[in-house]
Design a protein around this motif. Sequence first.
Motif, PDB file in Angstrom:
ATOM      1  N   PHE A  64       0.807  -1.210   0.000  1.00 50.37           N
ATOM      2  CA  PHE A  64       0.000   0.000   0.000  1.00 50.37           C
ATOM      3  C   PHE A  64       0.845   1.266   0.000  1.00 50.37           C
ATOM      4  CE2 PHE A  64      -2.397  -3.426   1.918  1.00 50.37           C
ATOM      5  CZ  PHE A  64      -3.609  -3.342   1.262  1.00 50.37           C
ATOM      6  N   ASP A  65       0.294   2.292  -0.636  1.00 55.80           N
ATOM      7  CA  ASP A  65       0.909   3.614  -0.587  1.00 55.80           C
ATOM      8  C   ASP A  65       0.645   4.296   0.752  1.00 55.80           C
ATOM      9  OD1 ASP A  65       1.883   4.080  -3.469  1.00 55.80           O
ATOM     10  OD2 ASP A  65      -0.190   3.445  -3.767  1.00 55.80           O
ATOM     11  N   ALA A  66      -0.487   3.956   1.366  1.00 56.54           N
ATOM     12  CA  ALA A  66      -0.842   4.580   2.643  1.00 56.54           C
ATOM     13  C   ALA A  66      -1.759   3.662   3.438  1.00 56.54           C
ATOM     14  CB  ALA A  66      -1.520   5.934   2.419  1.00 56.54           C
ATOM     15  N   ILE A  67      -1.616   3.735   4.753  1.00 53.66           N
ATOM     16  CA  ILE A  67      -2.511   3.066   5.693  1.00 53.66           C
ATOM     17  C   ILE A  67      -3.143   4.153   6.554  1.00 53.66           C
ATOM     18  CG2 ILE A  67      -2.674   1.508   7.678  1.00 53.66           C
ATOM     19  CD1 ILE A  67      -0.283  -0.013   6.518  1.00 53.66           C
ATOM     20  N   VAL A  68      -4.446   4.038   6.762  1.00 51.84           N
ATOM     21  CA  VAL A  68      -5.196   5.003   7.562  1.00 51.84           C
ATOM     22  C   VAL A  68      -5.911   4.230   8.670  1.00 51.84           C
ATOM     23  CG1 VAL A  68      -6.890   6.866   7.505  1.00 51.84           C
ATOM     24  CG2 VAL A  68      -5.608   6.279   5.434  1.00 51.84           C
ATOM     25  N   SER A  69      -5.945   4.810   9.867  1.00 51.97           N
ATOM     26  CA  SER A  69      -6.653   4.110  10.937  1.00 51.97           C
ATOM     27  C   SER A  69      -7.112   5.082  12.020  1.00 51.97           C
ATOM     28  CB  SER A  69      -5.757   3.044  11.570  1.00 51.97           C
ATOM     29  OG  SER A  69      -6.485   2.301  12.542  1.00 51.97           O
ATOM     30  N   ASN A  70      -8.302   4.811  12.511  1.00 54.72           N
ATOM     31  CA  ASN A  70      -8.822   5.461  13.713  1.00 54.72           C
ATOM     32  C   ASN A  70      -9.104   4.330  14.705  1.00 54.72           C
ATOM     33  OD1 ASN A  70     -10.059   7.053  15.654  1.00 54.72           O
ATOM     34  ND2 ASN A  70     -12.014   7.144  14.576  1.00 54.72           N
ATOM     35  N   PRO A  71      -8.058   3.819  15.360  1.00 53.89           N
ATOM     36  CA  PRO A  71      -8.221   2.634  16.194  1.00 53.89           C
ATOM     37  C   PRO A  71      -8.735   2.985  17.584  1.00 53.89           C
ATOM     38  CG  PRO A  71      -5.953   3.345  16.266  1.00 53.89           C
ATOM     39  CD  PRO A  71      -6.664   4.293  15.335  1.00 53.89           C
ATOM     40  N   PRO A  72      -9.049   1.992  18.400  1.00 51.17           N
ATOM     41  CA  PRO A  72      -9.420   2.277  19.792  1.00 51.17           C
ATOM     42  C   PRO A  72      -8.278   2.985  20.515  1.00 51.17           C
ATOM     43  CG  PRO A  72      -9.942   0.009  19.197  1.00 51.17           C
ATOM     44  CD  PRO A  72      -9.104   0.556  18.091  1.00 51.17           C
ATOM     45  N   TYR A  73      -8.626   4.000  21.327  1.00 50.52           N
ATOM     46  CA  TYR A  73      -7.565   4.701  22.044  1.00 50.52           C
ATOM     47  C   TYR A  73      -8.002   5.297  23.379  1.00 50.52           C
ATOM     48  CZ  TYR A  73      -9.612   8.854  19.672  1.00 50.52           C
ATOM     49  OH  TYR A  73     -10.451   9.825  19.198  1.00 50.52           O
ATOM     50  N   VAL A  74      -9.233   5.106  23.797  1.00 46.99           N
ATOM     51  CA  VAL A  74      -9.694   5.694  25.053  1.00 46.99           C
ATOM     52  C   VAL A  74      -9.285   4.793  26.213  1.00 46.99           C
ATOM     53  CG1 VAL A  74     -11.687   6.500  26.365  1.00 46.99           C
ATOM     54  CG2 VAL A  74     -11.664   6.710  23.862  1.00 46.99           C
ATOM     55  N   PRO A  75      -8.484   5.294  27.164  1.00 45.99           N
ATOM     56  CA  PRO A  75      -8.083   4.454  28.303  1.00 45.99           C
ATOM     57  C   PRO A  75      -9.293   4.016  29.128  1.00 45.99           C
ATOM     58  CG  PRO A  75      -6.718   6.426  28.169  1.00 45.99           C
ATOM     59  CD  PRO A  75      -7.852   6.621  27.200  1.00 45.99           C
ATOM     60  N   GLU A  76      -9.221   2.819  29.655  1.00 50.40           N
ATOM     61  CA  GLU A  76     -10.314   2.290  30.469  1.00 50.40           C
ATOM     62  C   GLU A  76     -10.671   3.236  31.619  1.00 50.40           C
ATOM     63  OE1 GLU A  76     -12.472  -0.068  30.683  1.00 50.40           O
ATOM     64  OE2 GLU A  76     -11.981  -1.318  28.957  1.00 50.40           O
ATOM     65  N   SER A  77      -9.674   3.934  32.160  1.00 53.97           N
ATOM     66  CA  SER A  77      -9.931   4.832  33.290  1.00 53.97           C
ATOM     67  C   SER A  77     -10.802   6.027  32.902  1.00 53.97           C
ATOM     68  CB  SER A  77      -8.611   5.336  33.877  1.00 53.97           C
ATOM     69  OG  SER A  77      -7.829   5.988  32.891  1.00 53.97           O
ATOM     70  N   ASP A  78     -10.948   6.294  31.596  1.00 58.14           N
ATOM     71  CA  ASP A  78     -11.819   7.379  31.135  1.00 58.14           C
ATOM     72  C   ASP A  78     -13.272   6.940  30.988  1.00 58.14           C
ATOM     73  OD1 ASP A  78      -9.535   8.876  30.991  1.00 58.14           O
ATOM     74  OD2 ASP A  78      -9.670   9.327  28.840  1.00 58.14           O
ATOM     75  N   ARG A  79     -13.518   5.642  31.112  1.00 58.48           N
ATOM     76  CA  ARG A  79     -14.856   5.116  30.837  1.00 58.48           C
ATOM     77  C   ARG A  79     -15.921   5.759  31.718  1.00 58.48           C
ATOM     78  NH1 ARG A  79     -17.002  -0.099  28.937  1.00 58.48           N
ATOM     79  NH2 ARG A  79     -14.862  -0.871  28.648  1.00 58.48           N
ATOM     80  N   ALA A  80     -15.648   5.854  33.005  1.00 58.20           N
ATOM     81  CA  ALA A  80     -16.661   6.357  33.935  1.00 58.20           C
ATOM     82  C   ALA A  80     -17.061   7.790  33.644  1.00 58.20           C
ATOM     83  CB  ALA A  80     -16.160   6.232  35.370  1.00 58.20           C
ATOM     84  N   ALA A  81     -16.137   8.585  33.121  1.00 55.73           N
ATOM     85  CA  ALA A  81     -16.414  10.006  32.870  1.00 55.73           C
ATOM     86  C   ALA A  81     -17.103  10.252  31.532  1.00 55.73           C
ATOM     87  CB  ALA A  81     -15.111  10.799  32.928  1.00 55.73           C
ATOM     88  N   MET A  82     -17.212   9.235  30.686  1.00 57.00           N
ATOM     89  CA  MET A  82     -17.828   9.426  29.372  1.00 57.00           C
ATOM     90  C   MET A  82     -19.334   9.581  29.489  1.00 57.00           C
ATOM     91  SD  MET A  82     -15.698   6.744  26.989  1.00 57.00           S
ATOM     92  CE  MET A  82     -16.191   7.517  25.441  1.00 57.00           C
ATOM     93  N   HIS A  83     -19.918  10.265  28.522  1.00 62.22           N
ATOM     94  CA  HIS A  83     -21.372  10.412  28.503  1.00 62.22           C
ATOM     95  C   HIS A  83     -22.001   9.024  28.337  1.00 62.22           C
ATOM     96  CE1 HIS A  83     -25.397  11.774  27.503  1.00 62.22           C
ATOM     97  NE2 HIS A  83     -25.036  13.000  27.848  1.00 62.22           N
TER      98      HIS A  83
END
Length: 280
Positions: free
Chosen positions: A179-198
Amino acid sequence: MTRREAIGHLAARLVPLYDPREARSIALAAAAGISGLTTTALLTDPGAELPAAERLEAAAERLAAGEPLQYVLGEAGFCGRPFVVRPGVLIPRPETEELVAWVLRGEVRSRRLLDVGTGSGCIAVSLALGLPGAELFAADLSDEALAVAAENARRLGARVTLRRADALHGLADAFPERFDAIVSNPPYVPESDRAAMHPNVRDHEPGMALFVPDDDRILFYRAIARAGRRLLLPGGRLYFEIYEHAAEETAQMLRQEGYSAVELREDLNGKPRMICSRLT
């Protein structure tokens, strides 16, 4: 029920979950999506009857339970196009449109691109339509996501080759192409942020597309970068949407993994949310 009454009733039910202004905005969008009327029509003739009022009531039950509007309507806008979304597939975000715009500008002459963790297919489909001379490939571990991505590609007339593949294990084995390019929006939210999410995100969108362990919040970026050494052509580029609090950590990892010309970019809110690097 009049349009004014329906929107006001729904907004009142949503106030426990959202502030009043956001609740009214969601109610207006729900009424428009379900009735088929524009928001302008709803606002300029508020005393008229609302078509499909019974469907709005059913939607109200789901919205009041915290389900995202996009799941209730079955659709989310992305890069000016309507994408099918269902529970089990991450809802496309405006920030990701900025990543797509960067790729479209930078890969005009590219012949083959890969989207890793495609979800709804919003990145791959948008790139396929914006770069008609390129071949687009996309990978996801979720069969449900691959089905939604395939539906979106069909509906929007995009040619995308979809394959089931794990970003963390054996990604390069699933793609003999280069490939000429790879694009990704992978998982990245730390588990410790879960409680504060909407709750409408935390309790309804797929956790496998959102969360990573606190002790290795860039594990997906590292795995994709390592696979990229086999998947990319010499000089090929790697584009990521990133976790704003791990921007420098991600950039340092890419350099350690053999990538150069590392460039961080901020989103419209001034947060470092995108990165591009080149395989040395």
